[in-house]
Design an enzyme around this catalytic site. Structure first.
Site, PDB file in Angstrom:
ATOM      1  N   THR A 169     -59.713 -16.718  37.886  1.00  0.00           N
ATOM      2  CA  THR A 169     -60.176 -15.514  38.560  1.00  0.00           C
ATOM      3  C   THR A 169     -59.524 -14.299  37.914  1.00  0.00           C
ATOM      4  O   THR A 169     -58.551 -14.419  37.166  1.00  0.00           O
ATOM      5  CB  THR A 169     -59.829 -15.526  40.060  1.00  0.00           C
ATOM      6  OG1 THR A 169     -58.399 -15.370  40.224  1.00  0.00           O
ATOM      7  CG2 THR A 169     -60.273 -16.820  40.722  1.00  0.00           C
ATOM      8  N   CYS A 170     -60.060 -13.129  38.227  1.00  0.00           N
ATOM      9  CA  CYS A 170     -59.473 -11.851  37.793  1.00  0.00           C
ATOM     10  C   CYS A 170     -58.869 -11.112  38.974  1.00  0.00           C
ATOM     11  O   CYS A 170     -58.856  -9.878  39.008  1.00  0.00           O
ATOM     12  CB  CYS A 170     -60.531 -10.996  37.113  1.00  0.00           C
ATOM     13  SG  CYS A 170     -61.136 -11.661  35.562  1.00  0.00           S
ATOM     14  N   SER A 171     -58.386 -11.853  39.942  1.00  0.00           N
ATOM     15  CA  SER A 171     -57.808 -11.286  41.150  1.00  0.00           C
ATOM     16  C   SER A 171     -56.298 -11.474  41.160  1.00  0.00           C
ATOM     17  O   SER A 171     -55.766 -12.390  40.519  1.00  0.00           O
ATOM     18  CB  SER A 171     -58.418 -11.939  42.394  1.00  0.00           C
ATOM     19  OG  SER A 171     -57.785 -11.487  43.572  1.00  0.00           O
TER      20      SER A 171
END
Length: 739
Positions: free
Chosen positions: A459-461
């Site tokens: 993810t890019c979180s």
């Protein structure tokens, strides 16, 4: 009417400006307006810090009409809804104007930037429209409110200067109408903006934004460009050589960038980093137009390289929510295109499918297969996916680790709704919960594929609820109803280049925090535990490789019978400790029986025997022992020795009888006897070398009989007359040759 505060004698520039708004804010070349512009630019440059690109930007002249319309459409879909008691302006439900078609990506990017800027300052712009009496004095349809807000942001960003319109540009009547209305209210709008700045004690509206949003904008202004090399067409070394020919210089890291430079990434060997200001120039060179160098966020390259380390030569891959098609192409360049396939799910348009095939053909990717079904709708036992060993899962996430959300949306085909959370610097809890549940469902479904051996989750979180919590929850649940090994967490095989990365690897996760040189991302690798009953030996691996023709005709050595016998003899060495001495003497007797066969004739002429001492179990004899010459038959030695053995029980006699005819013992004594024996030749050395001429049978007889009585020929060496258990030198030189 605009209330003009009464300026005092010590009033600063702000006070003088508000005292006569009609004069001070009339956009003529006067000193007050010039001071105001310089003050805003100066403060903004100090806040940005080392990045000087904002000061070097040319004077803004506005956008094309189509950009305003597209930005209004985007803003209409992502604007922040307010409670009924706090509604300031009313927005229409329908789009204001028919959406124009864009021919290039540049105008699309400008539309997203304008809509995102209007979203960040939505509250301020709405208050300016009310404070300046633009509303409700102006009668305008509610459907055009979004267009008014985005054009007002651009109007104040140009410092309320008129827009320059070219003759070739196609004009849109609604845009012209809104622009004329804003120009008629420009003085009042500027005064309302000044009062808003004074209220928030800010030199520009930029400083009214939350601190998290301002830091995000600062990182976005310095974030370098990441591009991966298409190894189907050129090698990374070839790219570096071509860039150097174009005048670029290679540096060690992104911190050493100058005007025209590049460097290699530390985590991915095929990724190159460039300064952000070179993008427009790089997009026009042959390396980019020929699909040799492709720009993409680094998080996707990290995920692809993590999958590569888990692959065997002929394993298939399943990509879920890949976002950009560049991710699929990058995965293809890192695999063997002749033996592996990459499956991509969720492509339902046949037109798009044909366009993708053309794109992959231009990139040189030949092993990509598109599936029309969504990932959740694909059954785990689908026959097409039986060779899939690794699943790359890139679920939809909040993207709060991304510094430039516009580039991320355009490059990864993400939803524009992502901008709503970035405009506030956080995400609502209810929305975060929905995202986490969707991610968990996809990860749980991926674990149902029994043939798959690994899952890469990326993810890019930066929110733990979307990262560690989802992965741990899925691992705790496990796979229900399938007779397969469970998954476990494995550390990604990636270089650790900083203290933060090393610290995060303690939990077997790979995490990058947002910084000036990279976006944030999260990476987890789940692998199945190895089944203990299916342990594969080295020989099995080599046999499989030979069956596939990978060893180029190399023949594998088979296990010899001698090695098998050695294994059996090693397992038979561990015996019960009871009557160990008796079992050893039985083996000695068998050994002597085998060795006396070649010398049977010589032994019968030379050996002298002495009557053995009576055993406790036999009747005592009154006559003393007498010596006599015995002419022994060839196999008479073993029976005489057996009489000397203490008779304890009939069980040991049975053991001796059953052990003698074993074929293993006969086969073991064949070749080693010729090399090691006769042991008497090694027992003596130096001055006693002449004793090597003594016949071997006499030595055996003296050695065995040393424990029960004196031998026929006296020995001068005390060492040979000691009991058998006190012969350490003999034991060392001859480690029990009868065994």
């Amino acid at each position: 009417m605009i209330e003009d505060p009464d300026p005092g004698p010590d009033s600063g520039p702000e006070g003088r400006m508000l005292s006569s708004p009609d004069d001070e804010l009339e956009y003529s070349p006067n000193s007050s307006q010039h001071d105001l512009s310089e003050l805003s630019a100066l403060e903004l440059s100090e806040e940005v810090g080392p990045n000087k690109s904002l000061l070097c930007q040319p004077e803004k002249s506005g956008y094309r009409d189509t950009v305003y319309v597209k930005a209004a459409h985007i803003f209409q879909g992502i604007r922040l809804d307010k409670a009924p008691d706090k509604v300031v302006l009313r927005y229409g439900e329908e789009p204001p104007i028919d959406l124009p078609d864009f021919e290039d990506e540049t105008n699309l990017r400008l539309s997203y930037e304008l809509a995102f800027s209007a979203l960040k300052y939505q509250d301020i712009l709405e208050n300016i429209l009310i404070d300046s009496c633009f509303y409700p004095n102006v009668s305008i349809p509610d459907a055009l409110t979004s267009l008014v807000v985005v054009m007002l942001y651009d109007f104040q960003d140009r410092k309320f200067q008129s827009r320059l319109i070219t003759d070739v540009e196609q004009s849109i009547s609604e845009v012209q109408e809104v622009e004329n209305l804003l120009n008629s209210f420009k003085t009042k709008l500027a005064a309302a903006l000044a009062r808003c700045r004074i209220k928030h004690d800010a030199l520009s509206i930029y400083h009214i934004l939350p601190e998290t949003v301002r830091k995000q904008e600062q990182r976005a202004s310095t974030l370098p460009l990441y591009a991966w090399v298409n190894t189907c067409k050129i090698s990374p070394e070839g790219i570096c050589d071509d860039l150097k020919k174009e005048g670029y210089t290679e540096v060690k890291s992104a911190l050493d960038f100058d005007c025209k430079s590049f460097c290699m990434d530390q985590h991915c060997s095929d990724v190159i980093i460039f300064p952000s200001h070179l993008k427009s120039e790089l997009l026009n060179i042959e390396l980019c137009t020929g699909y040799k160098l492709l720009f993409q966020d680094k998080s996707r390259s990290l995920a692809v390289h993590s999958v590569k380390t888990l692959l065997n030569m002929d394993d298939d891959i399943l990509l879920v929510n890949m976002g950009s098609w560049y991710t699929v192409a990058h995965m293809s360049t890192l695999t063997n295109q002749n033996t592996s396939k990459i499956y991509v799910c969720g492509v339902k348009s046949q037109v798009k499918d044909s366009e993708l095939q053309d794109l992959f053909t231009n990139m040189g990717c030949k092993n990509i297969e598109v599936l029309n079904e969504n990932f959740i709708d694909i059954e785990a036992k689908d026959q097409r996916l039986q060779k899939v060993k690794v699943i790359l899962l890139l679920p939809r996430c909040s993207g709060l680790g991304v510094s430039n959300p516009i580039e991320f949306i355009l490059n990864e085909n993400e939803d524009a709704d992502l901008l709503k959370d970035h405009s506030q610097g956080s995400i609502p809890k209810d929305k975060l919960h929905v995202l986490a549940e969707h991610q968990y469902e996809q990860l749980k479904h991926a674990m149902q594929f029994s043939k798959a051996q690994a899952i890469v989750y990326c993810t890019c979180s930066v929110c733990p609820e979307e990262n560690e919590v989802v992965v741990k929850k899925a691992l705790e649940l496990g796979v229900e109803g399938n007779k397969v090994q469970p998954y476990r967490l494995s550390p990604p095989v990636l270089p650790l280049c900083s203290a933060e990365e090393i610290h995060s690897s303690i939990d077997k996760f790979f995490k990058l925090e947002p910084s000036e040189i990279t976006n944030g991302c999260f990476l987890a690798v789940l692998t199945r535990e190895r089944d203990p009953s299916e342990t594969v030996s080295v020989k099995d691996v080599l046999a499989r490789a030979a069956a596939k023709g990978l060893l180029d005709g190399i023949e594998l050595a088979k296990t010899s019978k001698r090695e098998k016998k050695k294994k059996k003899s090693k397992t038979s060495l561990v015996k019960p400790s009871t009557n160990e001495g008796m079992s050893t003497q039985i083996k000695i007797a068998e050994f002597l029986n085998r060795e006396t066969k070649p010398h049977a004739k010589l032994s019968s002429e030379m050996l002298t025997a002495k009557a053995p001492a009576p055993q406790k179990s036999t009747a005592p004899s009154s006559s003393p022992p007498q010596k006599k010459l015995v002419k022994m038959p060839p196999n008479a030695l073993v029976p005489s020795l057996m009489k000397n053995l203490p008779s304890t029980s009939k069980g040991f006699e049975r053991q001796m009888i059953t052990m003698r005819p074993r074929p293993e013992d006969k086969m073991v004594a064949l070749k080693p006897v010729e090399i090691v024996l006769p042991p008497v030749m090694v027992t003596y050395s130096g001055a006693q070398a002449n004793r090597s001429q003594i016949p071997a049978p006499q030595f055996y007889y003296r050695w065995i009989g040393g424990k029960t009585g004196s031998l026929g020929a006296p020995s001068t060496s005390k060492k040979t007359e000691k009991p058998k258990e006190n012969l350490p030198s003999t034991a060392v030189r001859h480690p029990q040759p009868w065994l």
